[in-house]
Design an enzyme around this catalytic site. Sequence first.
Site, PDB file in Angstrom:
ATOM      1  N   CYS A 164      -4.904   2.418  -3.522  1.00 41.78           N
ATOM      2  CA  CYS A 164      -3.644   2.962  -2.975  1.00 41.78           C
ATOM      3  C   CYS A 164      -2.509   1.961  -3.127  1.00 41.78           C
ATOM      4  O   CYS A 164      -1.644   1.848  -2.249  1.00 41.78           O
ATOM      5  CB  CYS A 164      -3.798   3.388  -1.517  1.00 41.78           C
ATOM      6  SG  CYS A 164      -5.020   4.660  -1.291  1.00 41.78           S
ATOM      7  N   ASP A 202       2.961  -4.653   7.894  1.00 43.20           N
ATOM      8  CA  ASP A 202       1.781  -3.816   7.766  1.00 43.20           C
ATOM      9  C   ASP A 202       0.572  -4.741   7.911  1.00 43.20           C
ATOM     10  O   ASP A 202       0.208  -5.457   6.978  1.00 43.20           O
ATOM     11  CB  ASP A 202       1.797  -3.118   6.404  1.00 43.20           C
ATOM     12  CG  ASP A 202       0.500  -2.393   6.115  1.00 43.20           C
ATOM     13  OD1 ASP A 202      -0.422  -2.430   6.950  1.00 43.20           O
ATOM     14  OD2 ASP A 202       0.397  -1.785   5.024  1.00 43.20           O
ATOM     15  N   GLN A 215      -4.682  -5.057   7.070  1.00 44.22           N
ATOM     16  CA  GLN A 215      -5.746  -5.946   6.594  1.00 44.22           C
ATOM     17  C   GLN A 215      -5.780  -7.267   7.355  1.00 44.22           C
ATOM     18  O   GLN A 215      -6.635  -8.103   7.096  1.00 44.22           O
ATOM     19  CB  GLN A 215      -5.539  -6.253   5.097  1.00 44.22           C
ATOM     20  CG  GLN A 215      -5.675  -5.046   4.190  1.00 44.22           C
ATOM     21  CD  GLN A 215      -7.095  -4.509   4.131  1.00 44.22           C
ATOM     22  OE1 GLN A 215      -8.054  -5.202   4.466  1.00 44.22           O
ATOM     23  NE2 GLN A 215      -7.239  -3.263   3.716  1.00 44.22           N
ATOM     24  N   LYS A 250     -10.476  -1.148  10.336  1.00 44.12           N
ATOM     25  CA  LYS A 250     -10.596  -2.311   9.451  1.00 44.12           C
ATOM     26  C   LYS A 250     -10.882  -3.575  10.252  1.00 44.12           C
ATOM     27  O   LYS A 250     -10.930  -4.678   9.706  1.00 44.12           O
ATOM     28  CB  LYS A 250      -9.313  -2.473   8.633  1.00 44.12           C
ATOM     29  CG  LYS A 250      -9.095  -1.301   7.664  1.00 44.12           C
ATOM     30  CD  LYS A 250      -7.876  -1.530   6.828  1.00 44.12           C
ATOM     31  CE  LYS A 250      -7.370  -0.273   6.155  1.00 44.12           C
ATOM     32  NZ  LYS A 250      -8.216   0.199   5.071  1.00 44.12           N
ATOM     33  N   HIS A 294       0.878  -1.185   0.000  1.00 42.44           N
ATOM     34  CA  HIS A 294       0.000   0.000   0.000  1.00 42.44           C
ATOM     35  C   HIS A 294       0.912   1.230   0.000  1.00 42.44           C
ATOM     36  O   HIS A 294       2.029   1.177   0.511  1.00 42.44           O
ATOM     37  CB  HIS A 294      -0.827  -0.051   1.294  1.00 42.44           C
ATOM     38  CG  HIS A 294      -1.881   0.994   1.421  1.00 42.44           C
ATOM     39  ND1 HIS A 294      -1.616   2.261   1.868  1.00 42.44           N
ATOM     40  CD2 HIS A 294      -3.223   0.962   1.192  1.00 42.44           C
ATOM     41  CE1 HIS A 294      -2.742   2.961   1.912  1.00 42.44           C
ATOM     42  NE2 HIS A 294      -3.736   2.190   1.503  1.00 42.44           N
TER      43      HIS A 294
HETATM   44  N1  7TS Z   1      -1.881  -0.809   4.627  1.00 45.32           N
HETATM   45  C1  7TS Z   1      -2.796  -1.545   3.999  1.00 45.32           C
HETATM   46  C2  7TS Z   1      -2.456  -2.935   3.567  1.00 45.32           C
HETATM   47  C3  7TS Z   1      -4.074  -1.019   3.778  1.00 45.32           C
HETATM   48  O1  7TS Z   1      -4.990  -1.768   3.168  1.00 45.32           O
HETATM   49  C4  7TS Z   1      -4.369   0.288   4.199  1.00 45.32           C
HETATM   50  C5  7TS Z   1      -5.694   0.930   3.922  1.00 45.32           C
HETATM   51  C6  7TS Z   1      -3.373   1.001   4.878  1.00 45.32           C
HETATM   52  C7  7TS Z   1      -2.142   0.426   5.069  1.00 45.32           C
HETATM   53  C8  7TS Z   1      -3.604   2.357   5.433  1.00 45.32           C
HETATM   54  O2  7TS Z   1      -4.502   2.282   6.492  1.00 45.32           O
HETATM   55  P1  7TS Z   1      -5.036   3.632   7.189  1.00 45.32           P
HETATM   56  O3  7TS Z   1      -6.107   3.158   8.101  1.00 45.32           O
HETATM   57  O4  7TS Z   1      -3.883   4.245   7.876  1.00 45.32           O
HETATM   58  O5  7TS Z   1      -5.567   4.468   6.056  1.00 45.32           O
HETATM   59  N2  7TS Z   1      -6.374   0.384   2.808  1.00 45.32           N
HETATM   60  C9  7TS Z   1      -7.496   0.830   2.229  1.00 45.32           C
HETATM   61  C10 7TS Z   1      -8.158   0.134   1.203  1.00 45.32           C
HETATM   62  O6  7TS Z   1      -7.794  -0.934   0.752  1.00 45.32           O
HETATM   63  N3  7TS Z   1      -9.245   0.820   0.830  1.00 45.32           N
HETATM   64  O7  7TS Z   1      -9.318   1.936   1.596  1.00 45.32           O
HETATM   65  C11 7TS Z   1      -8.230   1.953   2.446  1.00 45.32           C
END
Ligand code: 7TS
Length: 405
Positions: free
Chosen positions: A363, A199, A202, A225, A122
């Site tokens: 992303c 990371d 997910q 999530k 990501h």
């Molecule tokens: N890493 C992964 C694998 C992600 O899927 C996401 C967000 C992030 C980092 C960042 O997370 P945040 O909560 O700090 O924004 N992914 C997604 C997605 O797949 N659709 O919307 C956000």
Amino acid sequence: MKSIEDIRADFPALHQQVYGKPLAYLDNAATTQKPQTVIDAICHYYSHDNANVHRGVHALSERATAAYEGARRKLAALIHAASAREIVLVRGATEGINLVAQSWGHANVGAGDEVLISAMEHHSNIVPWQWLCERTGATLKVIPMNNRGELQMDAFAELLGERTKLVGIVHQSNALGTINPVAEIIAQAHAAGAKVLLDGAQALAHMPVDVQALDADFYVTSAHKMYGPTGIGLLYAKEALLEAMPPYQGGGDMIRSVSFERSEYNDLPYKFEAGTPNIAGAIGFGAAADYLQSLDVRAIAAHEQALLDYATSQAAAHDYIRLIGTAAHKASVLSFIVDGVHPHDLGTILDREGVAIRAGHHCAMPVMQFFQVPATARASFAAYNTREEIDALFSAIAQAHQLFK
Ligand code: 7TS
């Protein structure tokens, strides 16, 4: 595990119609819906205990502090951290990675060093390392993947060397669903003297995670999530690493004493939590950890695997659907392209049928470049999804395909 009906009953937002159709919420990789217990925990804090933490001598502040620190202990238990001192509450996975890149990175990575990430990261696990490398003269290297969306472990072994300072890997890919062999990656990286950041944005909602068994150095995730609120997440790091790292932001709560000559930093984890934190968010995050544990994440994983297998076989039955990401080990994500229909158009048509998916690059633009597609449509599953919702998805896809043919 509870029955699906009982699980669905826990989530008020699931019970609504969109454009006159029952909502099929299949955008869980972007954010999950929240159970009533999480909503109630946040509401209770604001209704009864609202006060700043770590400061007040009064009853409300003591209750707020107890709830905030209680949440930290629940999260430490959820990921099997050795101690709650190793849990830094941050804004989300993104902030957790930026914290490590800026604090640990600038103290430990220099000219000639290498940072190794994977081809399926990501943007939040790419850009902070790009910056670190630009600013220090280090080099960013990328572990390639194959056409199924699996990391090439032989290439990883070759890329890993004595210059590698850090390996940053997504535990479960948001764009492909791939679950990476993180235990093996960590063992190999450690043998080469590198630290590993996972990371887990997910991962936590879909599989048990034990940071000590994995021997992860850093682990980040976002509450939203995994059935928790937005704007809160955690950074886990081994205590010795956190002790040695310089603070990330300066302000209140992260210091023990300040004079105009110098400041002395507070104990862990407060050294990394400058300013009034997201107290309500942390309390909601703790309630989400309770909720996950009440369902049993192994049972959730089995349910979601059955949904993914069903959706994958449905996709295979239609020659106009091409799956993006067919790793042998994957979970909860179905990324795909429908012949002749742009993913954004597909998303809009599905929405009119009550089916919520995400369309875009997720992303993860390098993943799109690798598969030579501008975007994909992505259905992503959670504990409360059903086969009927997958049927609604494929029936809406068939309509869209018919329309654009
Ligand atoms: N890493 C992964 C694998 C992600 O899927 C996401 C967000 C992030 C980092 C960042 O997370 P945040 O909560 O700090 O924004 N992914 C997604 C997605 O797949 N659709 O919307 C956000």
